[in-house]
Design a protein around this motif. Structure first.
Motif, PDB file in Angstrom:
ATOM      1  N   PRO A 111      25.709  79.775  17.998  1.00 16.49           N
ATOM      2  CA  PRO A 111      25.418  78.999  16.798  1.00 16.49           C
ATOM      3  C   PRO A 111      25.318  77.501  17.094  1.00 16.49           C
ATOM      4  N   HIS A 112      24.639  76.809  16.205  1.00 20.35           N
ATOM      5  CA  HIS A 112      24.760  75.365  16.136  1.00 20.35           C
ATOM      6  C   HIS A 112      26.131  75.066  15.525  1.00 20.35           C
ATOM      7  N   LEU A 113      26.817  74.064  16.053  1.00 16.81           N
ATOM      8  CA  LEU A 113      28.159  73.718  15.582  1.00 16.81           C
ATOM      9  C   LEU A 113      28.119  72.374  14.876  1.00 16.81           C
ATOM     10  N   LEU A 114      28.731  72.300  13.696  1.00 14.18           N
ATOM     11  CA  LEU A 114      28.858  71.040  12.959  1.00 14.18           C
ATOM     12  C   LEU A 114      30.318  70.857  12.563  1.00 14.18           C
ATOM     13  N   GLY A 115      30.850  69.660  12.829  1.00 17.92           N
ATOM     14  CA  GLY A 115      32.200  69.329  12.411  1.00 17.92           C
ATOM     15  C   GLY A 115      32.204  68.063  11.585  1.00 17.92           C
ATOM     16  N   HIS A 116      32.849  68.119  10.416  1.00 20.84           N
ATOM     17  CA  HIS A 116      32.943  66.962   9.523  1.00 20.84           C
ATOM     18  C   HIS A 116      34.274  66.260   9.712  1.00 20.84           C
ATOM     19  N   SER A 117      34.251  64.953   9.974  1.00 23.14           N
ATOM     20  CA  SER A 117      35.459  64.128  10.045  1.00 23.14           C
ATOM     21  C   SER A 117      36.420  64.678  11.107  1.00 23.14           C
ATOM     22  N   LEU A 118      37.650  65.050  10.743  1.00 22.52           N
ATOM     23  CA  LEU A 118      38.544  65.688  11.696  1.00 22.52           C
ATOM     24  C   LEU A 118      37.872  66.885  12.352  1.00 22.52           C
ATOM     25  N   GLY A 119      37.078  67.628  11.582  1.00 24.29           N
ATOM     26  CA  GLY A 119      36.361  68.771  12.143  1.00 24.29           C
ATOM     27  C   GLY A 119      35.432  68.384  13.274  1.00 24.29           C
ATOM     28  N   GLY A 120      34.967  67.134  13.268  1.00 26.65           N
ATOM     29  CA  GLY A 120      34.146  66.661  14.377  1.00 26.65           C
ATOM     30  C   GLY A 120      34.939  66.552  15.667  1.00 26.65           C
ATOM     31  N   LEU A 121      36.194  66.107  15.555  1.00 27.25           N
ATOM     32  CA  LEU A 121      37.054  66.018  16.741  1.00 27.25           C
ATOM     33  C   LEU A 121      37.392  67.405  17.263  1.00 27.25           C
ATOM     34  N   VAL A 122      37.699  68.325  16.357  1.00 31.40           N
ATOM     35  CA  VAL A 122      38.013  69.700  16.764  1.00 31.40           C
ATOM     36  C   VAL A 122      36.782  70.357  17.367  1.00 31.40           C
ATOM     37  N   SER A 123      35.627  70.158  16.753  1.00 32.79           N
ATOM     38  CA  SER A 123      34.395  70.756  17.268  1.00 32.79           C
ATOM     39  C   SER A 123      34.053  70.178  18.644  1.00 32.79           C
ATOM     40  N   ARG A 124      34.265  68.901  18.821  1.00 36.56           N
ATOM     41  CA  ARG A 124      34.028  68.300  20.136  1.00 36.56           C
ATOM     42  C   ARG A 124      34.936  68.937  21.184  1.00 36.56           C
ATOM     43  N   ALA A 125      36.208  69.163  20.835  1.00 31.28           N
ATOM     44  CA  ALA A 125      37.135  69.800  21.768  1.00 31.28           C
ATOM     45  C   ALA A 125      36.664  71.206  22.125  1.00 31.28           C
ATOM     46  N   ALA A 126      36.144  71.947  21.147  1.00 33.85           N
ATOM     47  CA  ALA A 126      35.624  73.289  21.419  1.00 33.85           C
ATOM     48  C   ALA A 126      34.409  73.215  22.342  1.00 33.85           C
ATOM     49  N   ALA A 127      33.517  72.265  22.070  1.00 37.45           N
ATOM     50  CA  ALA A 127      32.322  72.125  22.897  1.00 37.45           C
ATOM     51  C   ALA A 127      32.669  71.698  24.318  1.00 37.45           C
ATOM     52  N   LEU A 128      33.666  70.857  24.474  1.00 33.47           N
ATOM     53  CA  LEU A 128      34.084  70.449  25.820  1.00 33.47           C
ATOM     54  C   LEU A 128      34.697  71.620  26.581  1.00 33.47           C
ATOM     55  N   ARG A 129      35.368  72.480  25.876  1.00 32.23           N
ATOM     56  CA  ARG A 129      36.001  73.643  26.522  1.00 32.23           C
ATOM     57  C   ARG A 129      34.953  74.654  26.985  1.00 32.23           C
ATOM     58  N   ASP A 130      33.890  74.844  26.193  1.00 33.13           N
ATOM     59  CA  ASP A 130      32.846  75.806  26.560  1.00 33.13           C
ATOM     60  C   ASP A 130      31.528  75.375  25.934  1.00 33.13           C
ATOM     61  N   PRO A 131      30.795  74.460  26.588  1.00 37.06           N
ATOM     62  CA  PRO A 131      29.537  73.976  26.001  1.00 37.06           C
ATOM     63  C   PRO A 131      28.512  75.082  25.776  1.00 37.06           C
ATOM     64  N   ALA A 132      28.541  76.111  26.622  1.00 36.70           N
ATOM     65  CA  ALA A 132      27.544  77.176  26.506  1.00 36.70           C
ATOM     66  C   ALA A 132      27.733  78.027  25.253  1.00 36.70           C
ATOM     67  N   ALA A 133      28.854  77.857  24.559  1.00 37.62           N
ATOM     68  CA  ALA A 133      29.118  78.646  23.352  1.00 37.62           C
ATOM     69  C   ALA A 133      28.284  78.187  22.165  1.00 37.62           C
ATOM     70  N   PHE A 134      27.600  77.030  22.295  1.00 38.85           N
ATOM     71  CA  PHE A 134      26.902  76.440  21.155  1.00 38.85           C
ATOM     72  C   PHE A 134      25.498  75.993  21.558  1.00 38.85           C
ATOM     73  N   ARG A 135      24.591  76.096  20.607  1.00 42.75           N
ATOM     74  CA  ARG A 135      23.232  75.599  20.840  1.00 42.75           C
ATOM     75  C   ARG A 135      23.189  74.081  20.762  1.00 42.75           C
ATOM     76  N   SER A 136      23.996  73.529  19.878  1.00 41.51           N
ATOM     77  CA  SER A 136      24.030  72.078  19.699  1.00 41.51           C
ATOM     78  C   SER A 136      25.333  71.722  19.014  1.00 41.51           C
ATOM     79  N   LEU A 137      25.618  70.429  18.969  1.00 45.09           N
ATOM     80  CA  LEU A 137      26.791  69.910  18.264  1.00 45.09           C
ATOM     81  C   LEU A 137      26.361  68.784  17.345  1.00 45.09           C
ATOM     82  N   THR A 138      26.745  68.879  16.084  1.00 40.71           N
ATOM     83  CA  THR A 138      26.552  67.781  15.135  1.00 40.71           C
ATOM     84  C   THR A 138      27.917  67.251  14.730  1.00 40.71           C
ATOM     85  N   VAL A 139      28.125  65.959  14.918  1.00 45.88           N
ATOM     86  CA  VAL A 139      29.352  65.315  14.453  1.00 45.88           C
ATOM     87  C   VAL A 139      28.988  64.544  13.185  1.00 45.88           C
TER      88      VAL A 139
END
Length: 294
Positions: A111-139
């Motif tokens: 999936p494309h990943l989007l994190g709002h506010s605090l969710g952006g920090l959590v989503s970034r941590a998830a993407a750093l742990r496994d970038p291949a798990a996501f098509r893209s990241l929106t903060v």
């Protein structure tokens, strides 16, 4: 605290519990009429919930995307333990990765990943742990590191209050200090929500696990700058914000986008919650980015 403009799910959406290897999470899912062009996982912010994305669901589905908004552990309709360690950022990131795997099993691709506010920090941590798990990241309305210094005292006050008062007492204190006409980022001029939405905001607050708020509040006070780490992953990134933001000032997000070589969108007429304040414009920007990234 984001205030959704409506609590009514559009006809294209449904509420259910998403089963993952790390437990079940309350979600809202919207689907387009035909085969989806992709799937988007929407992660809410501090004091937030899946309802913060209700206004995005119909326009994203109309643009061809399956959109799933989630309550994280300890948020609103997803239960969580009374243990601050359960809400460490890496635990929350592992939850997001588990949600992505569950969705991939039903959608055929990451999936494309989007994190709002605090969710952006959590989503970034998830993407750093496994970038291949996501098509893209929106903060979305989220910055490179900790909250702006001008806003940190608000979070410290909340953490201190949660350590000595009940959730009901803290809610009443917040209403006295921060009337409904002022949003959680500290800007005035918002209108008071209608009674049904005001009742929802109170109930959402009471449903949220206090240890989740304490632990995630501390994350926002101490988050390091991990922009260079994210840039090295090669993941395609979109930085979206309103025209004004007090939690992470707009120039800070402009600079973060440049450091990431990321797409940058400023939603005019919006502040800290473009998803709720200008949903049509926000959805248009999101869908345009996702189409380009496949």
């Amino acid at each position: 605290m984001s205030t959704p403009p409506t609590l009514t799910l559009p006809p294209c959406a449904r509420a259910y519990r998403l089963d993952t290897e790390r437990g079940a999470f309350a979600v809202h899912e919207a689907r387009p009429e035909g085969a989806p062009r992709g799937t988007a996982l929407l992660v809410p912010g501090f004091t937030g919930s899946k309802e913060d994305f209700i206004a995005l669901l119909a326009p994203l589905a109309a643009a061809g995307f399956r959109a799933i908004a989630v309550d994280g552990r300890g948020q609103h309709e997803t239960p969580g333990p009374r243990d601050q360690q359960a809400y460490a950022q890496q635990e929350l990131a592992l939850d997001v990765l588990a949600q992505a795997r569950a969705l991939r099993g039903t959608a055929g691709g990451p999936p494309h990943l989007l994190g709002h506010s605090l969710g952006g920090l959590v989503s970034r941590a998830a993407a750093l742990r496994d970038p291949a798990a996501f098509r893209s990241l929106t903060v979305l309305s989220s910055g490179p590191a900790a909250l702006d210094p001008s806003q940190r005292h608000r979070v410290r006050m909340l953490i201190d209050a949660l350590g000595t008062m009940s959730m009901e007492q803290v809610w009443e204190a917040m209403r006295a200090l921060d009337p409904p006409a002022t949003d959680a980022a500290g800007s005035a001029g918002a209108t008071s929500p209608e009674p049904a939405i005001a009742a929802f905001l109170r109930q959402r607050w009471l449903n949220t696990v206090p240890e989740q708020l304490i632990a995630t509040g501390r994350q926002m006070l101490t988050e390091p700058d991990r922009v260079e780490e994210l840039a090295r992953t090669g993941l395609l990134v979109h930085v979206v914000s309103g025209a004004v933001d007090y939690a992470w000032p707009v120039p800070l997000m402009d600079a973060m986008a440049r450091r990431l070589s990321a797409r940058r969108t400023v939603v005019e007429g919006a502040e800290h919650s473009p998803n709720a304040e200008r949903p049509e414009q926000t959805a248009e920007a999101l869908a345009g980015f996702w189409r380009e990234t496949g």
